[in-house]
Write a protein that holds these residues in place. Structure first.
Motif, PDB file in Angstrom:
ATOM      1  N   GLY A   1    -116.034  59.483 -58.294  1.00  0.00           N
ATOM      2  CA  GLY A   1    -116.267  58.189 -57.663  1.00  0.00           C
ATOM      3  C   GLY A   1    -116.690  58.261 -56.215  1.00  0.00           C
ATOM      4  O   GLY A   1    -116.798  57.223 -55.558  1.00  0.00           O
ATOM      5  N   TRP A   2    -116.962  59.472 -55.714  1.00  0.00           N
ATOM      6  CA  TRP A   2    -117.378  59.644 -54.322  1.00  0.00           C
ATOM      7  C   TRP A   2    -118.697  60.418 -54.289  1.00  0.00           C
ATOM      8  O   TRP A   2    -118.800  61.501 -54.887  1.00  0.00           O
ATOM      9  N   PRO A   3    -119.705  59.921 -53.576  1.00  0.00           N
ATOM     10  CA  PRO A   3    -121.009  60.590 -53.561  1.00  0.00           C
ATOM     11  C   PRO A   3    -120.967  61.928 -52.830  1.00  0.00           C
ATOM     12  O   PRO A   3    -120.373  62.052 -51.762  1.00  0.00           O
ATOM     13  N   ASP A   4    -121.619  62.914 -53.428  1.00  0.00           N
ATOM     14  CA  ASP A   4    -121.752  64.243 -52.845  1.00  0.00           C
ATOM     15  C   ASP A   4    -123.202  64.456 -52.408  1.00  0.00           C
ATOM     16  O   ASP A   4    -124.107  63.700 -52.784  1.00  0.00           O
ATOM     17  N   ILE A   5    -123.442  65.505 -51.600  1.00  0.00           N
ATOM     18  CA  ILE A   5    -124.750  65.714 -50.972  1.00  0.00           C
ATOM     19  C   ILE A   5    -125.273  67.096 -51.337  1.00  0.00           C
ATOM     20  O   ILE A   5    -124.591  68.108 -51.107  1.00  0.00           O
TER      21      ILE A   5
ATOM     22  N   SER B   1    -137.007  64.360 -45.642  1.00  0.00           N
ATOM     23  CA  SER B   1    -136.412  63.655 -46.776  1.00  0.00           C
ATOM     24  C   SER B   1    -135.291  62.737 -46.304  1.00  0.00           C
ATOM     25  O   SER B   1    -134.539  63.086 -45.389  1.00  0.00           O
ATOM     26  N   VAL B   2    -135.196  61.562 -46.934  1.00  0.00           N
ATOM     27  CA  VAL B   2    -134.161  60.582 -46.604  1.00  0.00           C
ATOM     28  C   VAL B   2    -133.482  60.129 -47.891  1.00  0.00           C
ATOM     29  O   VAL B   2    -134.154  59.852 -48.892  1.00  0.00           O
ATOM     30  N   ALA B   3    -132.164  60.063 -47.877  1.00  0.00           N
ATOM     31  CA  ALA B   3    -131.421  59.527 -49.015  1.00  0.00           C
ATOM     32  C   ALA B   3    -130.352  58.565 -48.507  1.00  0.00           C
ATOM     33  O   ALA B   3    -129.832  58.721 -47.396  1.00  0.00           O
ATOM     34  N   LEU B   4    -130.039  57.562 -49.324  1.00  0.00           N
ATOM     35  CA  LEU B   4    -129.060  56.534 -48.967  1.00  0.00           C
ATOM     36  C   LEU B   4    -127.868  56.600 -49.914  1.00  0.00           C
ATOM     37  O   LEU B   4    -128.029  56.803 -51.116  1.00  0.00           O
ATOM     38  N   ALA B   5    -126.666  56.423 -49.359  1.00  0.00           N
ATOM     39  CA  ALA B   5    -125.450  56.418 -50.165  1.00  0.00           C
ATOM     40  C   ALA B   5    -124.321  55.789 -49.364  1.00  0.00           C
ATOM     41  O   ALA B   5    -124.288  55.894 -48.132  1.00  0.00           O
ATOM     42  N   ASP B   6    -123.402  55.159 -50.064  1.00  0.00           N
ATOM     43  CA  ASP B   6    -122.182  54.653 -49.452  1.00  0.00           C
ATOM     44  C   ASP B   6    -121.161  55.792 -49.483  1.00  0.00           C
ATOM     45  O   ASP B   6    -120.275  55.844 -50.332  1.00  0.00           O
ATOM     46  N   LEU B   7    -121.313  56.730 -48.532  1.00  0.00           N
ATOM     47  CA  LEU B   7    -120.523  57.963 -48.559  1.00  0.00           C
ATOM     48  C   LEU B   7    -119.034  57.715 -48.386  1.00  0.00           C
ATOM     49  O   LEU B   7    -118.207  58.476 -48.896  1.00  0.00           O
ATOM     50  N   TRP B   8    -118.672  56.680 -47.641  1.00  0.00           N
ATOM     51  CA  TRP B   8    -117.261  56.405 -47.347  1.00  0.00           C
ATOM     52  C   TRP B   8    -116.674  55.338 -48.274  1.00  0.00           C
ATOM     53  O   TRP B   8    -115.555  54.913 -48.078  1.00  0.00           O
ATOM     54  N   ASN B   9    -117.451  54.906 -49.281  1.00  0.00           N
ATOM     55  CA  ASN B   9    -117.007  53.836 -50.184  1.00  0.00           C
ATOM     56  C   ASN B   9    -116.500  52.629 -49.396  1.00  0.00           C
ATOM     57  O   ASN B   9    -115.467  52.031 -49.711  1.00  0.00           O
ATOM     58  N   SER B  10    -117.284  52.293 -48.368  1.00  0.00           N
ATOM     59  CA  SER B  10    -116.878  51.218 -47.461  1.00  0.00           C
ATOM     60  C   SER B  10    -117.721  49.967 -47.625  1.00  0.00           C
ATOM     61  O   SER B  10    -117.482  48.971 -46.936  1.00  0.00           O
TER      62      SER B  10
ATOM     63  N   TYR C   1    -125.989  59.799 -40.797  1.00  0.00           N
ATOM     64  CA  TYR C   1    -125.783  58.604 -39.990  1.00  0.00           C
ATOM     65  C   TYR C   1    -124.787  57.693 -40.707  1.00  0.00           C
ATOM     66  O   TYR C   1    -125.114  57.044 -41.699  1.00  0.00           O
ATOM     67  N   LYS C   2    -123.557  57.675 -40.182  1.00  0.00           N
ATOM     68  CA  LYS C   2    -122.543  56.787 -40.739  1.00  0.00           C
ATOM     69  C   LYS C   2    -122.798  55.363 -40.260  1.00  0.00           C
ATOM     70  O   LYS C   2    -123.010  55.119 -39.075  1.00  0.00           O
ATOM     71  N   ASN C   3    -122.756  54.441 -41.196  1.00  0.00           N
ATOM     72  CA  ASN C   3    -123.110  53.048 -40.927  1.00  0.00           C
ATOM     73  C   ASN C   3    -121.852  52.189 -40.813  1.00  0.00           C
ATOM     74  O   ASN C   3    -120.995  52.216 -41.697  1.00  0.00           O
ATOM     75  N   THR C   4    -121.748  51.462 -39.724  1.00  0.00           N
ATOM     76  CA  THR C   4    -120.687  50.469 -39.544  1.00  0.00           C
ATOM     77  C   THR C   4    -121.319  49.093 -39.542  1.00  0.00           C
ATOM     78  O   THR C   4    -122.213  48.815 -38.735  1.00  0.00           O
ATOM     79  N   VAL C   5    -120.885  48.236 -40.463  1.00  0.00           N
ATOM     80  CA  VAL C   5    -121.485  46.913 -40.641  1.00  0.00           C
ATOM     81  C   VAL C   5    -120.495  45.838 -40.209  1.00  0.00           C
ATOM     82  O   VAL C   5    -119.285  45.953 -40.441  1.00  0.00           O
ATOM     83  N   ALA C   6    -121.018  44.802 -39.581  1.00  0.00           N
ATOM     84  CA  ALA C   6    -120.183  43.663 -39.198  1.00  0.00           C
ATOM     85  C   ALA C   6    -119.477  43.119 -40.440  1.00  0.00           C
ATOM     86  O   ALA C   6    -120.120  42.856 -41.460  1.00  0.00           O
ATOM     87  N   PRO C   7    -118.144  42.930 -40.382  1.00  0.00           N
ATOM     88  CA  PRO C   7    -117.380  42.626 -41.596  1.00  0.00           C
ATOM     89  C   PRO C   7    -117.676  41.270 -42.212  1.00  0.00           C
ATOM     90  O   PRO C   7    -117.366  41.049 -43.389  1.00  0.00           O
TER      91      PRO C   7
ATOM     92  N   ASP D   1    -128.144  57.613 -54.047  1.00  0.00           N
ATOM     93  CA  ASP D   1    -126.993  57.456 -54.926  1.00  0.00           C
ATOM     94  C   ASP D   1    -127.388  56.554 -56.094  1.00  0.00           C
ATOM     95  O   ASP D   1    -128.091  55.560 -55.925  1.00  0.00           O
ATOM     96  N   ARG D   2    -126.931  56.909 -57.306  1.00  0.00           N
ATOM     97  CA  ARG D   2    -127.254  56.079 -58.474  1.00  0.00           C
ATOM     98  C   ARG D   2    -126.557  54.726 -58.426  1.00  0.00           C
ATOM     99  O   ARG D   2    -126.976  53.790 -59.112  1.00  0.00           O
ATOM    100  N   ARG D   3    -125.495  54.594 -57.676  1.00  0.00           N
ATOM    101  CA  ARG D   3    -124.873  53.280 -57.536  1.00  0.00           C
ATOM    102  C   ARG D   3    -125.830  52.339 -56.812  1.00  0.00           C
ATOM    103  O   ARG D   3    -126.505  52.737 -55.861  1.00  0.00           O
ATOM    104  N   VAL D   4    -125.853  51.104 -57.233  1.00  0.00           N
ATOM    105  CA  VAL D   4    -126.782  50.122 -56.681  1.00  0.00           C
ATOM    106  C   VAL D   4    -126.019  49.209 -55.723  1.00  0.00           C
ATOM    107  O   VAL D   4    -124.972  48.647 -56.081  1.00  0.00           O
ATOM    108  N   HIS D   5    -126.555  49.074 -54.509  1.00  0.00           N
ATOM    109  CA  HIS D   5    -125.885  48.348 -53.424  1.00  0.00           C
ATOM    110  C   HIS D   5    -126.678  47.097 -53.063  1.00  0.00           C
ATOM    111  O   HIS D   5    -127.884  47.160 -52.829  1.00  0.00           O
ATOM    112  N   PHE D   6    -125.997  45.947 -53.005  1.00  0.00           N
ATOM    113  CA  PHE D   6    -126.596  44.700 -52.547  1.00  0.00           C
ATOM    114  C   PHE D   6    -125.821  44.173 -51.337  1.00  0.00           C
ATOM    115  O   PHE D   6    -124.591  44.086 -51.371  1.00  0.00           O
TER     116      PHE D   6
END
Length: 594
Positions: free
Chosen positions: A96-100, A472-481, A498-504, A551-556
Motif C-alpha cells: 500500500g506504499w509506493p516504491d521507486i 524523467s518525471v514520475a508522480l506518486a503520493d509517496l507519504w499517503n498524505s 520533491y515532497k508536496n505539502t498542500v493547503a488542508p 503510481d498506478r493509483r489515480v489521484h483527484f
C-alpha cells in the motif's frame, strides 16, 4: 500553426548562434537556493502548495551515471550518451506504499529499487531482490523501466528498457525477481528509449509495446561504422523498429507489430496509450525525435497511423514526451509533447494537442495560447493536480548538456543541422563538444492550471529550483498524505524527491483499481469523477512521459468543500462500474465486478 521552412530555421539558428555565446551566458540561471520556511508558507498561502526536496533526508543518495560508448564517438559523447536517467513508481510488494525504481546507464553500474519504509524514508532493496546488477558488459545498459502484471498473479512485473538486451523480470510475490527474458521470447537486442504496457486486444492479458531509437543491429559499444546518426533533422526514418508483443499467456509473448499494422522506423523517444477514439480499445501515441509524432488508432486490435489527419503529425519537431491529461475537465484527454526551445536560437515549442469540440480525433495545438509552449530543451512532463484545486497542472523537466557555462555548442550544432543527409548521418562529421554546453543549466517549469484556460509557471516560487539536466518525471503520493509528490531523474545528476505539502482546505480522493476480467493491474481503466457540477477523466497508465511511469493509483484534487456525485469506471473488459456515496480525503480500493 504555420509550418516554418527548415531553411529559415537553420539560417536563423546559424546567424543567431554566431552571437549566442555571450548573450546566453548572461541569461544562464545561477544555482537556486533552497526555499526557506517563510517561502514555503508564502507558496502555500498564494498557490495552495509548496515543494521541498527531501531525497537525502529520505535516505536516497542516487546519482545517475551516463553510458560510455565506442571511442569513435568520444568527440560527441555528451550528446550520444545524454539519456538513460529514468524513474518509475511501483508498489512491488503490495503493502500500500509506493516504491521507486531508478535506472543507471554505465556498464557495471547498478539500478536501485527504493522500498518505502512508511515513515518518510526509503531503503534500496534492488540487490537482494535481483534487479540491481542489470548493466553487465555485453548486455547493454538501462534506459528506463515500466511495470505491469503480465501473468495476473497480483504482483507487478518489471520490463527493463535498454540500449541492448531487453529484460523481463517476474515478480515472485514481492520477495524476489526472476529473469524470464529468454522464455518470454524477447529479441536479443533493441536500442529502445520507450515502452508501455497495455492490453491492445482486450483479452485480459497485458501486452507490451517497445519503441526503438537507434537501429536494433547497432552495437553502440562496437561500431562497424560511424554512419549511425539520423539522416535528417526533420524526416529521419532510419531509426529503430517498433515492437508489439502480444501476451500469449504462460509467460510467452509473440511479436506482432507488422501483423497489427505498426511499421515505423522513426526515432521514437516516448510513447503512451489511451482510448482516444472512444472505441474501448487503447490507441497508441509515439513522440519522435527528428520528425513528426505518430498516432496509431486501434481498430479492434489492428492499428492504422492517423497522425497527419488528426493534426498531431502536422509538423516535424524533436518529440521527447507523451502524456495525457483532461486539462479542461471535459472528459477528454489532451496530449502533451515536449520539444526544443532556446531563446534567440531555435524555437520549436512544445505541443499541447487539445481535442476540438464536436469532433473525434481532431486536435489543435494550444500550447502557446495556454502558456505551456516554451520550456527550454524539454524532456519529461506529467499532468497532476499539485494543489488539489480540481484542475490538472503540468510539471516539466529540461536541460540538455550542462558543461562549461562560458562556452556554447549551438554554433557547431547549427552547422551540422544545415548539412545534407550524408553529413548529418555520419557521427565523424559532428564537431567535438570539447566541454561546451548545449542548453544547459535550465530552470524547470511547474505550470499551475487556473481553471480558466491558462497555465502559470510557479516552479521557482513553490520550490522546484534545481537546474540539473532533467530527463524523467514520475508522480506518486509517496507519504499517503493525499498530495502528489514529484520524483525527477537527472542525467549525470541526483534523483530528486520533491515532497508536496498542500493547503488542508483543498480536498482530494484516490482510487486503487484491480482487474478481474480485465488485466489485474487495471492498466487502461478510465475513471470519470463527477463533483460540484464538474467532470474529470483519468486513467491507470502503463507508462507515460519520458521513460517513466506514475503510481498506478489515480489521484483527484477536489478543491474546497466538495460534493462528490459519483465515479464511473470504464474497465478495459468493457464493464462499467458506478461508485456512489464517496467521501473526500480517502483512498478507495476497487476490484472489478465479475
Amino acid at each position: 500553426m504555420k509550418k516554418i521552412p527548415i531553411a529559415r530555421i537553420l539560417l536563423t539558428l546559424f546567424f543567431a548562434a554566431l552571437l549566442a555565446t555571450p548573450w546566453m551566458v548572461r541569461h544562464l540561471s545561477s544555482p537556486a537556493k533552497p526555499g526557506t520556511n517563510a517561502g514555503a508558507q508564502a507558496a502555500l498561502d498564494r498557490y495552495g502548495f509548496s515543494l521541498q526536496e527531501v531525497s537525502h533526508a529520505a535516505g536516497v543518495d542516487f546519482v545517475h551515471q551516463a553510458p560510455t560508448l565506442d571511442t569513435k564517438l568520444d568527440g560527441i559523447m555528451p550528446e550520444i550518451a545524454s539519456m538513460g536517467a529514468s524513474v518509475s513508481i511501483v508498489d512491488y510488494d503490495r503493502d500500500g506504499w509506493p516504491d521507486i525504481y531508478v535506472t543507471n546507464s554505465a556498464i557495471g553500474s547498478k539500478n536501485h529499487l527504493y522500498h518505502n519504509n512508511h515513515d518518510g524514508t526509503f531503503t534500496d532493496v534492488a540487490d537482494e531482490l535481483g534487479i540491481a546488477d542489470v548493466n553487465q558488459p555485453g548486455t547493454g545498459v538501462s534506459m528506463g523501466a515500466v511495470w505491469g502484471d503480465y501473468d495476473n498473479d497480483g504482483y507487478e512485473d518489471l520490463f527493463l528498457i535498454k540500449w541492448g538486451k531487453p529484460e523481463l523480470f517476474h515478480n515472485d510475490q514481492g520477495k524476489h525477481f526472476t529473469r524470464v527474458s529468454d522464455q518470454a521470447g524477447l529479441p536479443p537486442w533493441i536500442n529502445a528509449n520507450a515502452a508501455v504496457w497495455f492490453d491492445f486486444d482486450r483479452d485480459g492479458k497485458l501486452d507490451l509495446f517497445v519503441a526503438g531509437y537507434y537501429p536494433e543491429d547497432l552495437d553502440l559499444w562496437h561500431l562497424r561504422s560511424t554512419r549511425m546518426m539520423p539522416d535528417s533533422f526533420e524526416y529521419a526514418k532510419n531509426g529503430g523498429r517498433k515492437y508489439l508483443f502480444r501476451n500469449l499467456g504462460n509467460g510467452r509473448f509473440e511479436e506482432v507489430s507488422a501483423k497489427a499494422g505498426i511499421d515505423s522506423r522513426r526515432w521514437a523517444l516516448a510513447c503512451a496509450a489511451a482510448d482516444l477514439s472512444g472505441t474501448g480499445y487503447p490507441d497508441l501515441f509515439i513522440a519522435n525525435d527528428y520528425g513528426v509524432s505518430e498516432l496509431y488508432i486501434n481498430d479492434h486490435g489492428h492499428f492504422h497511423e492517423a497522425g497527419k489527419e488528426t493534426g498531431v503529425g502536422f509538423a516535424p519537431k524533436s518529440g521527447m514526451n507523451a502524456s495525457f491529461g483532461d486539462i479542461f475537465n471535459q472528459g477528454r484527454f489532451s496530449i502533451y509533447v515536449s520539444n526544443i526551445s532556446e531563446e534567440g536560437v531555435l524555437i520549436q515549442g512544445n505541443n499541447l494537442w487539445v481535442p476540438q469540440a464536436g469532433t473525434v480525433l481532431k486536435y489543435e495545438n494550444m500550447a502557446r495560447e495556454l502558456g505551456v509552449e516554451l520550456g527550454g530543451w524539454s524532456f519529461g512532463a506529467q499532468f497532476g493536480d499539485f494543489n488539489n484545486d480540481g484542475n490538472l497542472d503540468l510539471y516539466l523537466t529540461n536541460g540538455y548538456i550542462s558543461l562549461d557555462r562560458q562556452r556554447s555548442y549551438w554554433y557547431d550544432f547549427a552547422k551540422v543541422a544545415g548539412g545534407n543527409s550524408s553529413i548529418i548521418g555520419d557521427a565523424q562529421n559532428w564537431p567535438a563538444f570539447n566541454g561546451r554546453s548545449l542548453s544547459g543549466y535550465q530552470q524547470k517549469r511547474l505550470w499551475l492550471n487556473d481553471g480558466e484556460g491558462k497555465f502559470v509557471d510557479v516552479a521557482q516560487a513553490v520550490g522546484a529550483t534545481d537546474i540539473y539536466d532533467g530527463r524523467s518525471v514520475a508522480l506518486a503520493d509517496l507519504w499517503n498524505s493525499g498530495a502528489l509528490d514529484i520524483i525527477v531523474a537527472n542525467q549525470r545528476g541526483p534523483l530528486l524527491i520533491y515532497k508536496n505539502t498542500v493547503a488542508p482546505d483543498n480536498r482530494w480522493i484516490e482510487f486503487s483499481l484491480e482487474g478481474t476480467k480485465s488485466n489485474r493491474s487495471a492498466i487502461g481503466a478510465e475513471i470519470a469523477l463527477y463533483w460540484d457540477g464538474k467532470e474529470q477523466l483519468q486513467q491507470v497508465s502503463g507508462g507515460s512521459g519520458f521513460a517513466s511511469q506514475n503510481d498506478r493509483r489515480v489521484h483527484f484534487g477536489l478543491g474546497k468543500n466538495p460534493r462528490i456525485e459519483k465515479a464511473v469506471i470504464h474497465w478495459p473488459s468493457g464493464t462499467i462500474q458506478t461508485l456512489d456515496s464517496l467521501s473526500p480525503d480517502r483512498l478507495y480500493t476497487v476490484k472489478e465486478p465479475r
